[in-house]
Design a protein around this motif. Structure first.
Motif, PDB file in Angstrom:
ATOM      1  N   VAL A  20      -0.726  -9.282   6.542  1.00 14.38           N
ATOM      2  CA  VAL A  20      -1.563  -9.388   5.345  1.00 14.38           C
ATOM      3  C   VAL A  20      -2.681  -8.348   5.389  1.00 14.38           C
ATOM      4  O   VAL A  20      -3.048  -7.762   4.352  1.00 14.38           O
TER       5      VAL A  20
ATOM      6  N   VAL B 111      -1.765  -5.196   3.793  1.00 14.93           N
ATOM      7  CA  VAL B 111      -1.842  -5.196   2.326  1.00 14.93           C
ATOM      8  C   VAL B 111      -3.216  -4.713   1.885  1.00 14.93           C
ATOM      9  O   VAL B 111      -3.343  -3.880   0.974  1.00 14.93           O
ATOM     10  N   PHE B 112      -4.263  -5.186   2.552  1.00 13.86           N
ATOM     11  CA  PHE B 112      -5.619  -4.812   2.158  1.00 13.86           C
ATOM     12  C   PHE B 112      -5.976  -3.408   2.643  1.00 13.86           C
ATOM     13  O   PHE B 112      -6.783  -2.724   2.014  1.00 13.86           O
TER      14      PHE B 112
ATOM     15  N   LEU C 253      -2.679  -5.960  -6.913  1.00  9.85           N
ATOM     16  CA  LEU C 253      -3.155  -6.514  -5.642  1.00  9.85           C
ATOM     17  C   LEU C 253      -2.528  -7.871  -5.378  1.00  9.85           C
ATOM     18  O   LEU C 253      -2.048  -8.139  -4.265  1.00  9.85           O
TER      19      LEU C 253
ATOM     20  N   LEU D  51      -0.051  -9.146  -2.340  1.00  6.86           N
ATOM     21  CA  LEU D  51      -0.444 -10.244  -1.466  1.00  6.86           C
ATOM     22  C   LEU D  51       0.577 -11.375  -1.507  1.00  6.86           C
ATOM     23  O   LEU D  51       1.022 -11.865  -0.459  1.00  6.86           O
TER      24      LEU D  51
ATOM     25  N   CYS E  56       3.834 -10.373   0.190  1.00 13.16           N
ATOM     26  CA  CYS E  56       3.721 -10.369   1.649  1.00 13.16           C
ATOM     27  C   CYS E  56       3.792 -11.788   2.206  1.00 13.16           C
ATOM     28  O   CYS E  56       4.535 -12.055   3.157  1.00 13.16           O
TER      29      CYS E  56
ATOM     30  N   ILE F 157      -8.781 -13.031   6.016  1.00 12.32           N
ATOM     31  CA  ILE F 157      -8.060 -12.622   4.812  1.00 12.32           C
ATOM     32  C   ILE F 157      -8.928 -12.822   3.581  1.00 12.32           C
ATOM     33  O   ILE F 157      -8.954 -11.975   2.668  1.00 12.32           O
TER      34      ILE F 157
ATOM     35  N   LEU G 263     -10.046 -10.109   0.742  1.00 13.66           N
ATOM     36  CA  LEU G 263      -9.770 -10.313  -0.678  1.00 13.66           C
ATOM     37  C   LEU G 263     -11.064 -10.292  -1.488  1.00 13.66           C
ATOM     38  O   LEU G 263     -11.117  -9.702  -2.581  1.00 13.66           O
TER      39      LEU G 263
ATOM     40  N   VAL H  40      -6.775 -17.716  -1.236  1.00 14.36           N
ATOM     41  CA  VAL H  40      -5.996 -17.617   0.006  1.00 14.36           C
ATOM     42  C   VAL H  40      -5.379 -18.973   0.351  1.00 14.36           C
ATOM     43  O   VAL H  40      -4.185 -19.071   0.679  1.00 14.36           O
TER      44      VAL H  40
END
Length: 203
Positions: free
Chosen positions: A78, A81-82, A95, A99, A102, A138, A142, A164
């Motif tokens: 994860v 991803v960011f 985005l 997320l 994933c 996470i 985000l 999340v």
């Protein structure tokens, strides 16, 4: 004649533990908790049962170790991803698509093992603490993206944490215990749309 250099003991230990955990993951995925024994795990890993017990005293300790390993791997996936988001600066729908995709992939890789870890791994204080730390990590990432996008309402940090937690719960149920006749892709789209509407700056 050169004598082969022996591996350091610490490296051999790491490799032994990795082999045991991979063998346990394969067997739990295929046979479940009841159908998997420490003897079978040791045989699959190519180690003696004594070596296995040196690191893991029982099946539950193996489940905890696998859960910790899965949690660490998932958090890193994860985080990527960011990391990409920081470079590419995606829109909110893009985005969320990354997320949710994933997290969905993490649930569908060895789904029987994922369900077993969720349902039966003992909730030790250490495991619970690591889960909360991963969740917070996470959520912080985000929240940073939400602030960049002017999204997430007046308190992006709280909105990010709720997102999340919500995405994890929604995908867990949808992918591991899917409703009869429900299209998985449609469910993923619904989750993305739900959080897009909840977090959108113009809602």
């Amino acid at each position: 004649m050169l004598t082969p250099r022996k591996q350091p003991r610490q490296q051999r230990s790491r490799e032994t533990v990795s082999a045991i955990l991979e063998a346990a993951a394969q067997l739990f995925q295929r046979y479940g908790y009841a159908g998997t024994t420490t003897n079978k795990i040791a045989e699959r890993a190519g180690v003696s049962i004594g070596s296995l017990y040196q690191y893991f005293p029982n099946k539950d300790s193996l489940l905890v170790a696998l859960a910790e390993h899965y949690l660490a791997e998932s958090t890193e996936q994860v985080a990527r991803v960011f990391a990409r988001a920081a470079e590419q600066r995606p829109s909110l729908p893009e985005l969320l698509t990354g997320l949710v995709g994933c997290v969905a992939d993490l649930h569908t890789d060895r789904p029987a093992l994922h369900r077993l870890l969720f349902d039966q791994a003992p909730r030790t204080p250490g495991l619970v603490a690591r889960f909360r730390q991963a969740e917070q990590r996470i959520a912080v990432a985000l929240a940073g993206e939400l602030r960049r996008l002017g999204a997430g309402g007046p308190e992006p940090g709280i909105s990010a944490l709720l997102a999340v937690q919500g995405i994890e719960a929604q995908l867990h149920g949808a992918l591991l215990d899917p409703p009869a006749g429900r299209d998985t892709a449609a469910h993923l789209d619904a989750v993305i749309d739900l959080w897009h509407r909840a977090l959108s700056p113009d809602r």
